[in-house]
Design an enzyme around this catalytic site. Structure first.
Site, PDB file in Angstrom:
ATOM      1  N   CYS A 336      -2.070  -2.261   2.508  1.00  0.00           N
ATOM      2  CA  CYS A 336      -1.869  -3.192   3.620  1.00  0.00           C
ATOM      3  C   CYS A 336      -0.384  -3.262   4.003  1.00  0.00           C
ATOM      4  O   CYS A 336       0.161  -2.303   4.531  1.00  0.00           O
ATOM      5  CB  CYS A 336      -2.439  -4.563   3.266  1.00  0.00           C
ATOM      6  SG  CYS A 336      -2.788  -5.592   4.717  1.00  0.00           S
ATOM      7  N   HIS A 434      -8.467  -3.948   1.361  1.00  0.00           N
ATOM      8  CA  HIS A 434      -8.347  -4.665   0.093  1.00  0.00           C
ATOM      9  C   HIS A 434      -9.667  -4.598  -0.671  1.00  0.00           C
ATOM     10  O   HIS A 434     -10.733  -4.428  -0.086  1.00  0.00           O
ATOM     11  CB  HIS A 434      -8.012  -6.142   0.344  1.00  0.00           C
ATOM     12  CG  HIS A 434      -6.680  -6.374   0.967  1.00  0.00           C
ATOM     13  ND1 HIS A 434      -5.495  -6.254   0.274  1.00  0.00           N
ATOM     14  CD2 HIS A 434      -6.340  -6.742   2.231  1.00  0.00           C
ATOM     15  CE1 HIS A 434      -4.484  -6.536   1.085  1.00  0.00           C
ATOM     16  NE2 HIS A 434      -4.969  -6.832   2.273  1.00  0.00           N
TER      17      HIS A 434
END
Length: 488
Positions: A336, A434
């Site tokens: 991310c 994630h």
């Protein structure tokens, strides 16, 4: 009509989240429909709900303890810090805006209706709602317009149990001092106290419990010893990272993963499945510490403030360390915000993270990220490449990333999109998704890329076993039947 009970703390990281999770599991196993609730949370560790909303990761864990999917109503106000004084505001799972601390303190009185609406929603589907406070119950400087602790308790007429942490010392003063500084009206909401994280012979603290009762006028409801099983549950606060992740080196350690800890660190629960691997050593480094040359992998994880954290990365001198590490053949993976940092350029034309800016990335991947107003918040599934190993996870980010290295994606999603990028030599990679490491097959495949044989344990089963163990632990040291009579 459901009953409710609220657990507030004498400070942050005293064990509120763990105790609520354990009680959720304990009462769920008794056949009660239990729901967790936290009126206001401040955390960059977030989870995605089934309807694409966003709540604190701790409430998602507590929902798991209850055996139900996470809901936006379990954490109606989520503040995600973006600077020393400002936060992104999430209301009932949706991005509402950004505000400085002084501004959102004034805004909180308008959020009480939203909080009470979500609380009622949970009460309508439950037998028992267990409410977790935020920070300290004694922050009287923030009492006006409070919706997180006593302000909520009085508005919703929910009895309160105060938790103190003996492990940090001064627990008698913690609890007695709380009674001293809060108003008599707030103190009347308290039905008792718990002392958490005790070590040693409990008989030696009987007098301590009596003294707390004497000075506070509240009844002692339990002395809870340190719970080893808590180590197998995700840490909620960044301040707890060291306690959870940096342990003694195991004789089985073969693979060192170094994780730089930056001010805006987010979704660090991505690390939990990795730390359970006996063949992996997670090394958390903070500014002032050099990046170890003996690292087998440098892992840059999520960030709520990617540009500011990139600046902090450089100020720590880690950009120089990382460049030298890569020249020597080192491997780097970004998740991310960490993935965004690996690129050549990051542009924030709208000033979403501060004044409009453009900064140079670490230059390890040929890609650029442009921050846009739209936030991507979605559960995803697909396969990793080129091994075609299935995964499920979620995206939670602002910004669009593109560039030459995206032609070698790390993941292929079932909706047809590709995610992530891999360098030509395969040593640098990253993605937005994630939760990958929580998938056992995906974690094993990831470690296999580096020649590491992963364990055969199930991460989900470990978390479930830990929740059961915490529930058993609490049942040993708290009268759960009596606790239930205190709810209303």
């Amino acid at each position: 009509m459901a009953k409710a009970l609220m657990l507030q703390g004498t400070g942050s990281d005293v064990g509120k989240t763990l105790i609520v999770a354990g009680l959720c599991r304990a009462y769920m196993r008794r056949g009660l429909r239990v729901r967790p609730f936290k009126p206001q949370n401040m955390s960059n560790n977030a989870a995605v709900t089934l309807d694409g909303g966003e709540i604190g990761r701790a409430q998602a864990l507590q929902a798991q303890a209850c055996g139900v999917p996470p809901s936006v109503h379990m954490n109606p106000v989520l503040l995600k810090p973006q600077s020393g004084t400002g936060s992104q505001i999430i209301l009932q799972g949706r991005l509402s805006g950004q505000a400085e601390a002084r501004t959102y303190q004034a805004m909180k009185k308008h959020w009480l209706a939203i909080v009470l609406e979500s609380f009622q929603h949970l009460k309508d589907e439950a037998d028992l709602v267990l409410v977790e406070g935020a920070g300290s119950a004694s922050e009287i400087n923030l009492r006006a317009n409070d919706i997180a602790n006593m302000g909520f308790a009085r508005a919703a007429d929910v009895p309160v149990i105060v938790i103190g942490d003996i492990d940090r010392g001064g627990v008698i003063a913690q609890i007695a001092g709380t009674k001293l500084v809060i108003t008599p009206q707030d103190a009347e909401m308290v039905v008792g106290f718990l002392v958490n994280r005790f070590r040693g012979d409990p008989d030696l603290f009987k007098e301590g419990m009596r003294q707390i009762e004497h000075f506070s006028g509240w009844r002692g409801l339990g002395l809870i010893p340190h719970c080893p099983a808590a180590r197998d549950l995700p840490a909620e606060d960044a301040m707890a990272l060291g306690r959870h992740l940096n342990g003694e080196r195991s004789a089985h350690t073969k693979f060192k993963i170094v994780v730089p800890v930056l001010p805006g660190i987010a979704n660090f629960d991505d690390l939990d499945p990795l730390r359970m691997e006996r063949g992996v050593e997670l090394i958390m480094i903070r500014p002032g510490t050099y990046l170890p040359v003996e690292a087998d992998l440098v892992l840059l994880i999520g960030s709520k403030t990617t540009i500011a954290d990139l600046v902090a990365f450089r100020e720590a001198g880690w950009d120089v360390d990382l460049a030298a590490y890569v020249r020597r053949g080192g491997k780097v993976f970004g998740l991310c915000g960490g993935y965004q940092m690996l690129g050549e350029n990051l542009r924030d034309p709208l000033g979403l993270e501060g004044p409009p800016s453009e900064v140079r990335g670490l230059g390890l991947l040929a890609l650029e990220t442009v921050f846009t107003q739209e936030k991507t918040l979605v559960a995803v599934e697909g396969v990793s490449l080129p091994d075609e190993v299935p995964f499920t996870g979620f995206e939670m980010h602002v910004g669009h990333t593109s560039g030459d290295d995206c032609a070698r994606p790390f993941l292929r999603l079932t909706d047809g999109r590709q995610d992530g990028a891999v360098s030509k030599d395969g040593r640098i990679a990253g993605c937005y998704v994630h939760g990958l490491f929580g998938m056992d097959t995906q974690r094993r495949a990831f470690l296999a890329r580096f020649g590491v044989a992963a364990g055969d344990f199930s991460y989900l089963e470990k978390v479930e076993a830990a929740l059961d163990a915490v529930a058993d632990h609490l049942a040993q040291h708290i009268d759960l039947d009596h606790l239930l009579t205190l709810a209303r």
